[in-house]
Design an enzyme around this catalytic site. Structure first.
Site, PDB file in Angstrom:
ATOM      1  N   HIS A 281     114.527 -38.524  64.710  1.00  0.00           N
ATOM      2  CA  HIS A 281     114.186 -39.825  65.315  1.00  0.00           C
ATOM      3  C   HIS A 281     115.418 -40.482  65.904  1.00  0.00           C
ATOM      4  CE1 HIS A 281     115.456 -42.543  61.965  1.00  0.00           C
ATOM      5  NE2 HIS A 281     115.014 -41.590  61.155  1.00  0.00           N
ATOM      6  N   ASP A 293     121.190 -41.431  59.419  1.00  0.00           N
ATOM      7  CA  ASP A 293     119.754 -41.678  59.620  1.00  0.00           C
ATOM      8  C   ASP A 293     119.533 -42.304  60.988  1.00  0.00           C
ATOM      9  OD1 ASP A 293     117.087 -42.009  59.215  1.00  0.00           O
ATOM     10  OD2 ASP A 293     117.278 -43.654  57.794  1.00  0.00           O
ATOM     11  N   GLU A 327     110.635 -44.592  64.403  1.00  0.00           N
ATOM     12  CA  GLU A 327     110.251 -43.965  63.133  1.00  0.00           C
ATOM     13  C   GLU A 327     110.406 -44.949  61.977  1.00  0.00           C
ATOM     14  OE1 GLU A 327     110.942 -41.881  59.272  1.00  0.00           O
ATOM     15  OE2 GLU A 327     112.317 -43.162  60.369  1.00  0.00           O
ATOM     16  N   GLU A 328     111.520 -45.667  62.011  1.00  0.00           N
ATOM     17  CA  GLU A 328     111.877 -46.518  60.861  1.00  0.00           C
ATOM     18  C   GLU A 328     110.853 -47.604  60.584  1.00  0.00           C
ATOM     19  OE1 GLU A 328     113.930 -45.853  58.786  1.00  0.00           O
ATOM     20  OE2 GLU A 328     115.617 -44.736  59.642  1.00  0.00           O
ATOM     21  N   ASP A 355     115.644 -35.006  59.276  1.00  0.00           N
ATOM     22  CA  ASP A 355     115.772 -36.450  59.027  1.00  0.00           C
ATOM     23  C   ASP A 355     116.097 -36.718  57.566  1.00  0.00           C
ATOM     24  OD1 ASP A 355     115.720 -39.207  59.161  1.00  0.00           O
ATOM     25  OD2 ASP A 355     113.538 -39.351  59.122  1.00  0.00           O
ATOM     26  N   HIS A 426     120.124 -46.914  55.281  1.00  0.00           N
ATOM     27  CA  HIS A 426     119.709 -48.259  55.708  1.00  0.00           C
ATOM     28  C   HIS A 426     120.712 -49.350  55.346  1.00  0.00           C
ATOM     29  CE1 HIS A 426     115.157 -46.946  55.720  1.00  0.00           C
ATOM     30  NE2 HIS A 426     115.925 -46.153  56.446  1.00  0.00           N
TER      31      HIS A 426
END
Ligand code: ZN
Length: 470
Positions: A281, A293, A327-328, A355, A426
């Site tokens: 992503h 990520d 995606e997130e 991912d 994140h």
């Protein structure tokens, strides 16, 4: 979570030998090409320079933001420069949101600041902030079972720790608090939600992430709290006096807007309409530079395609790299991609996705009809020297891939070592220094074996029946 590997492998061999018609074995010539590609990837692949370029030249790229738009332009340029035959975008619609400031502080009995981050799409506090007493819950289930009287007007604090594991299997149980916590707090009349970060570090960074926001009638502000600050709050609460916290958050929700899936293809020489999708992503959270990520995944699949494009002839089928958008915030790009491509679903022979950061691959999972297990066994001959074990047959191929697998598309899963992944996931600390070039080379070596053999093989992989052998 996973069955012991030995039992599983034993079961594979027993079934394939006794009752199942074998798939056509891969010719030695193809295995030799795959081996050359693998060794080339180990010696000289350079996925690192791709993730370096993405993090330096674009950086944070949350869906629907200016960074996202620049990432889409970057991806197209990069794919063209890497020798893809065809590069294009497909528009998707994404919900948009602006992150403002997020401040939290204990006001009594022991005043001091706390490190927090708004969870994705959190509403703001009233101007000037809100102050309320903390009520603690060990997990979201306890909050769901609490009486509204216990919670009303207070800040619900979910204090669940996440277990560290190579498989990342602590994430599933811990992330429940993030996905369901705000709704539960809102429905019980809480003033706000404070969540111990879903992460495995003890750094003073909060881990943001998406929560379920649809159909929540009166959403309340929702914040992740860094692990050391969750410990601090826990220790204060143990002293038995009411703990009051002030929250001041300024976020804004906007109307939906456009983003894009970015697609690049190496066109098949014999069956161009049959495609294998390898994905990652393109979007990231907004506080780090999205190196792990999912910049690493973007780089791994792009470099895999570049190596295959360097061969003297194109593989039999098309290799399609899909960099999914958004995606997130809920697999938005993947779901819209599937809807737009249902007509060609039978021609998507397999899907896989990178991912899970930038650790070494240690396990090869699949989701194949039983009759095709020996294809995976042949791939294993070339993967085993990379330190990769054979895993199970219930792979979803990755988060975005899961929507395709649910529609019957076979999947491969090259499982990375995720021991440290949730230390950075994140957070502002998801940055390039966490990515090791030699680990990316091992990843690309495995990806290129799987991608080349799947696009080159004579048979295809069939469809996944609703009941599979796991
Ligand atoms: Zn991701």
């Amino acid at each position: 979570m996973f069955k012991p590997l030995l039992t599983l492998t034993g079961a594979f061999i027993a079934t394939t030998a006794i009752s199942i018609a074998q798939a056509k074995p891969l010719p030695q010539e193809d295995l030799s090409v795959a081996e050359v590609l693998r060794d080339r990837a180990l010696a000289s692949s350079d996925a690192y320079s791709i993730v370096e370029s993405l993090t330096v030249e674009v950086g944070p790229r949350r869906a629907g933001t200016e960074g996202d738009r620049r990432a889409v332009a970057w991806a197209q340029e990069k794919m063209k420069s890497l020798g893809f035959d065809r590069v294009y975008t497909e528009q998707i619609e994404v919900p948009r949101w602006t992150r403002g400031h997020a401040h939290a502080q204990v006001v009594s009995p022991y005043p001091q600041p706390l490190v927090v981050s708004s969870l994705g799409y959190s509403v703001a506090t009233p101007k000037g902030g809100l102050t309320a007493e903390i009520v603690e819950f060990p997990d979201v289930e306890a909050l769901l079972q609490a009486s509204p009287k216990q919670v009303k007007g207070k800040i619900a604090f979910i204090n669940k720790r996440m277990e560290k594991a190579r498989t990342g299997e602590g994430y599933g149980p811990a992330v429940q608090g993030r996905s369901k916590g705000m709704r539960a707090a809102a429905e019980k009349g809480a003033a706000a939600l404070l969540l111990r970060s879903v992460g495995t570090d003890s750094d003073r960074f909060a881990h943001t992430g998406m929560m379920s926001i649809n159909d929540v009638e009166n959403p309340v502000p929702a914040l992740a709290l860094s692990a050391p600050d969750a410990n601090l709050l826990e220790a204060m609460l143990k002293r038995g006096k009411p703990v009051e916290v002030k929250l001041d958050i300024d976020n804004q929700r906007h109307s939906d807007g456009p983003s894009f899936n970015v697609i690049g293809e190496i066109t098949g020489r014999e069956k161009p309409e049959e495609v294998m999708i390898i994905g990652a992503h393109l979007d990231s959270w907004d506080e780090g530079t999205g190196a792990l990520d999912d910049g690493a995944g973007v780089a791994i699949v792009m470099e895999t395609a570049r190596l295959i494009a360097e061969l003297p002839k194109r593989p039999r089928r098309t290799l399609r790299v899909v960099l999914f958008g958004a995606e997130e915030i809920g697999l938005v790009g993947a779901k819209q991609y599937l809807d737009a491509h249902r007509h060609e679903l039978d021609n998507i022979i397999a899907i896989s996705e990178s991912d899970f950061g930038a650790g070494k691959i240690w396990r090869f999972d699949t989701r194949l009809p039983e009759s095709k297990f020996d294809i995976a066994d042949q791939m294993m001959q070339l993967l085993a020297p990379l330190g990769i074990e054979r895993g199970h047959n219930k792979s979803y191929g990755g988060p975005d891939s899961s929507v395709f697998v649910a529609a019957g598309v076979p999947a491969f899963g090259l499982y990375q070592d995720g021991t440290d992944y949730f230390d950075y996931h994140h957070t502002p600390n998801d940055t390039l220094d966490k990515v090791k070039p030699e680990n990316l080379r091992q990843n690309v070596a495995a990806w290129v074996v799987m991608s080349f053999l799947a696009t080159e093989m004579e048979d295809n992989l069939g469809r996944i029946p609703s009941k599979i052998k796991e």
